[in-house]
Design a protein around this motif. Structure first.
Motif, PDB file in Angstrom:
ATOM      1  N   PRO A 196     -30.859 -59.014-100.963  1.00 15.64           N
ATOM      2  CA  PRO A 196     -30.944 -59.479-102.354  1.00 15.64           C
ATOM      3  C   PRO A 196     -30.851 -58.293-103.322  1.00 15.64           C
ATOM      4  O   PRO A 196     -31.223 -57.167-103.004  1.00 15.64           O
ATOM      5  CB  PRO A 196     -32.321 -60.145-102.432  1.00 15.64           C
ATOM      6  CG  PRO A 196     -33.097 -59.587-101.302  1.00 15.64           C
ATOM      7  CD  PRO A 196     -32.107 -59.178-100.242  1.00 15.64           C
ATOM      8  N   PHE A 197     -30.305 -58.571-104.486  1.00 12.11           N
ATOM      9  CA  PHE A 197     -30.212 -57.549-105.515  1.00 12.11           C
ATOM     10  C   PHE A 197     -31.592 -57.316-106.114  1.00 12.11           C
ATOM     11  O   PHE A 197     -32.380 -58.246-106.276  1.00 12.11           O
ATOM     12  CB  PHE A 197     -29.251 -57.985-106.628  1.00 12.11           C
ATOM     13  CG  PHE A 197     -27.826 -58.036-106.196  1.00 12.11           C
ATOM     14  CD1 PHE A 197     -27.106 -56.878-105.966  1.00 12.11           C
ATOM     15  CD2 PHE A 197     -27.192 -59.258-106.013  1.00 12.11           C
ATOM     16  CE1 PHE A 197     -25.781 -56.934-105.576  1.00 12.11           C
ATOM     17  CE2 PHE A 197     -25.877 -59.321-105.619  1.00 12.11           C
ATOM     18  CZ  PHE A 197     -25.163 -58.145-105.395  1.00 12.11           C
ATOM     19  N   THR A 198     -31.837 -56.065-106.443  1.00 14.36           N
ATOM     20  CA  THR A 198     -33.100 -55.755-107.118  1.00 14.36           C
ATOM     21  C   THR A 198     -32.973 -56.129-108.592  1.00 14.36           C
ATOM     22  O   THR A 198     -31.858 -56.283-109.126  1.00 14.36           O
ATOM     23  CB  THR A 198     -33.440 -54.262-107.017  1.00 14.36           C
ATOM     24  OG1 THR A 198     -32.460 -53.519-107.746  1.00 14.36           O
ATOM     25  CG2 THR A 198     -33.492 -53.800-105.572  1.00 14.36           C
ATOM     26  N   LEU A 199     -34.095 -56.258-109.249  1.00 14.13           N
ATOM     27  CA  LEU A 199     -34.091 -56.557-110.673  1.00 14.13           C
ATOM     28  C   LEU A 199     -33.385 -55.440-111.449  1.00 14.13           C
ATOM     29  O   LEU A 199     -32.640 -55.701-112.394  1.00 14.13           O
ATOM     30  CB  LEU A 199     -35.529 -56.739-111.183  1.00 14.13           C
ATOM     31  CG  LEU A 199     -35.680 -57.072-112.660  1.00 14.13           C
ATOM     32  CD1 LEU A 199     -34.898 -58.331-113.010  1.00 14.13           C
ATOM     33  CD2 LEU A 199     -37.145 -57.224-113.027  1.00 14.13           C
ATOM     34  N   ARG A 200     -33.577 -54.208-111.006  1.00  8.96           N
ATOM     35  CA  ARG A 200     -32.908 -53.069-111.664  1.00  8.96           C
ATOM     36  C   ARG A 200     -31.390 -53.194-111.551  1.00  8.96           C
ATOM     37  O   ARG A 200     -30.661 -53.000-112.511  1.00  8.96           O
ATOM     38  CB  ARG A 200     -33.377 -51.753-111.044  1.00  8.96           C
ATOM     39  CG  ARG A 200     -32.773 -50.528-111.689  1.00  8.96           C
ATOM     40  CD  ARG A 200     -33.194 -49.247-110.941  1.00  8.96           C
ATOM     41  NE  ARG A 200     -32.806 -48.062-111.659  1.00  8.96           N
ATOM     42  CZ  ARG A 200     -31.559 -47.597-111.746  1.00  8.96           C
ATOM     43  NH1 ARG A 200     -30.568 -48.245-111.176  1.00  8.96           N
ATOM     44  NH2 ARG A 200     -31.300 -46.502-112.422  1.00  8.96           N
ATOM     45  N   GLU A 201     -30.893 -53.489-110.348  1.00 13.18           N
ATOM     46  CA  GLU A 201     -29.454 -53.641-110.151  1.00 13.18           C
ATOM     47  C   GLU A 201     -28.883 -54.768-111.001  1.00 13.18           C
ATOM     48  O   GLU A 201     -27.828 -54.621-111.618  1.00 13.18           O
ATOM     49  CB  GLU A 201     -29.140 -53.902-108.670  1.00 13.18           C
ATOM     50  CG  GLU A 201     -29.334 -52.690-107.793  1.00 13.18           C
ATOM     51  CD  GLU A 201     -29.233 -53.022-106.306  1.00 13.18           C
ATOM     52  OE1 GLU A 201     -29.380 -54.219-105.943  1.00 13.18           O
ATOM     53  OE2 GLU A 201     -29.004 -52.095-105.523  1.00 13.18           O
ATOM     54  N   LEU A 202     -29.586 -55.885-111.055  1.00 10.04           N
ATOM     55  CA  LEU A 202     -29.132 -57.009-111.867  1.00 10.04           C
ATOM     56  C   LEU A 202     -29.125 -56.652-113.355  1.00 10.04           C
ATOM     57  O   LEU A 202     -28.196 -57.005-114.084  1.00 10.04           O
ATOM     58  CB  LEU A 202     -30.015 -58.241-111.620  1.00 10.04           C
ATOM     59  CG  LEU A 202     -29.880 -58.896-110.244  1.00 10.04           C
ATOM     60  CD1 LEU A 202     -30.939 -59.962-110.051  1.00 10.04           C
ATOM     61  CD2 LEU A 202     -28.490 -59.488-110.074  1.00 10.04           C
ATOM     62  N   SER A 203     -30.147 -55.927-113.785  1.00  9.04           N
ATOM     63  CA  SER A 203     -30.235 -55.517-115.192  1.00  9.04           C
ATOM     64  C   SER A 203     -29.116 -54.546-115.549  1.00  9.04           C
ATOM     65  O   SER A 203     -28.476 -54.681-116.597  1.00  9.04           O
ATOM     66  CB  SER A 203     -31.594 -54.860-115.468  1.00  9.04           C
ATOM     67  OG  SER A 203     -32.628 -55.760-115.233  1.00  9.04           O
ATOM     68  N   MET A 204     -28.875 -53.584-114.676  1.00 14.29           N
ATOM     69  CA  MET A 204     -27.811 -52.599-114.931  1.00 14.29           C
ATOM     70  C   MET A 204     -26.448 -53.290-114.981  1.00 14.29           C
ATOM     71  O   MET A 204     -25.619 -52.978-115.837  1.00 14.29           O
ATOM     72  CB  MET A 204     -27.817 -51.512-113.854  1.00 14.29           C
ATOM     73  CG  MET A 204     -29.050 -50.627-113.886  1.00 14.29           C
ATOM     74  SD  MET A 204     -29.157 -49.665-115.390  1.00 14.29           S
ATOM     75  CE  MET A 204     -28.113 -48.314-114.954  1.00 14.29           C
TER      76      MET A 204
END
Length: 193
Positions: free
Chosen positions: A4-12
């Motif tokens: 799963p994507f991390t929240l940081r990756e999704l935000s970036m």
């Protein structure tokens, strides 16, 4: 199974997808901005969405003037021509530019545009089929008060004479070094002048 994507990756990824809508990155850490820009690179694979690309370039150049796009090399005339709309933004904070070998000739739009580059200190326009007319477009007929050019490479433009260099380039107060190519037949004239 996929990770799963991390929240940081999704935000970036979200920020990168919407970078052209961001007003400013002032105060944003340069490391994070660099990562955002690298995620925006896909938007620059072709030049079909020029306004969005210009907004993104403007955002990063204005927010990081000493770190983003201070040096640039172009090796093809086609690329210079495709970037017509982008060029004023790209050149704004540029300190070093190499467009050698692009065969731009004396009439290309980039030459007078370079005269407006207040931070440009090193320029290579070698091997571009230039004559004194190209030098006039680049330097103007009167000494520029804003040009800070210290180094100019005009080598392999054998139609440029010492008269063109003297009349246009040496009038630049900041110029310290000029690289030229001289044919053996013209060597005596260059040495005398």
């Amino acid at each position: 199974s996929t990770t799963p994507f991390t929240l940081r990756e999704l935000s970036m990824q979200f920020v990168a997808q919407n970078a052209s809508s961001i007003d400013s990155l002032d105060g944003f850490p340069a490391e994070i901005a660099k990562e955002i820009f690298h995620r925006c690179v896909d938007k620059f694979k072709d030049f079909s969405n020029g306004p969005e690309q210009c907004n993104i370039l403007e955002l990063f150049i204005e927010s990081y003037p000493d770190e983003f796009l201070t040096s640039c090399t172009f090796s093809r005339l086609e690329t210079l021509s495709e970037l017509d709309n982008h060029m004023p933004i790209i050149l704004r904070r540029l300190q070093r530019l190499d467009i050698s070998g692009c065969k731009i000739g004396d009439a290309h739009d980039i030459l007078p545009l370079l005269r407006t580059c207040e931070r440009l200190v090193a320029l290579s326009i070698a091997d571009n089929n230039l004559t004194y007319k190209g030098l006039r477009s680049l330097c103007g007929t009167l000494p520029s008060q804003t040009m800070q050019l210290e180094y100019l490479d005009v080598s392999n433009n054998t139609s440029i004479s010492n008269v063109g260099i003297t009349k246009y380039v040496t009038k630049l107060i900041s110029i310290q070094r000029i690289l030229v190519s001289v044919s053996p037949n013209d060597l005596k004239e260059w040495n005398v002048n």
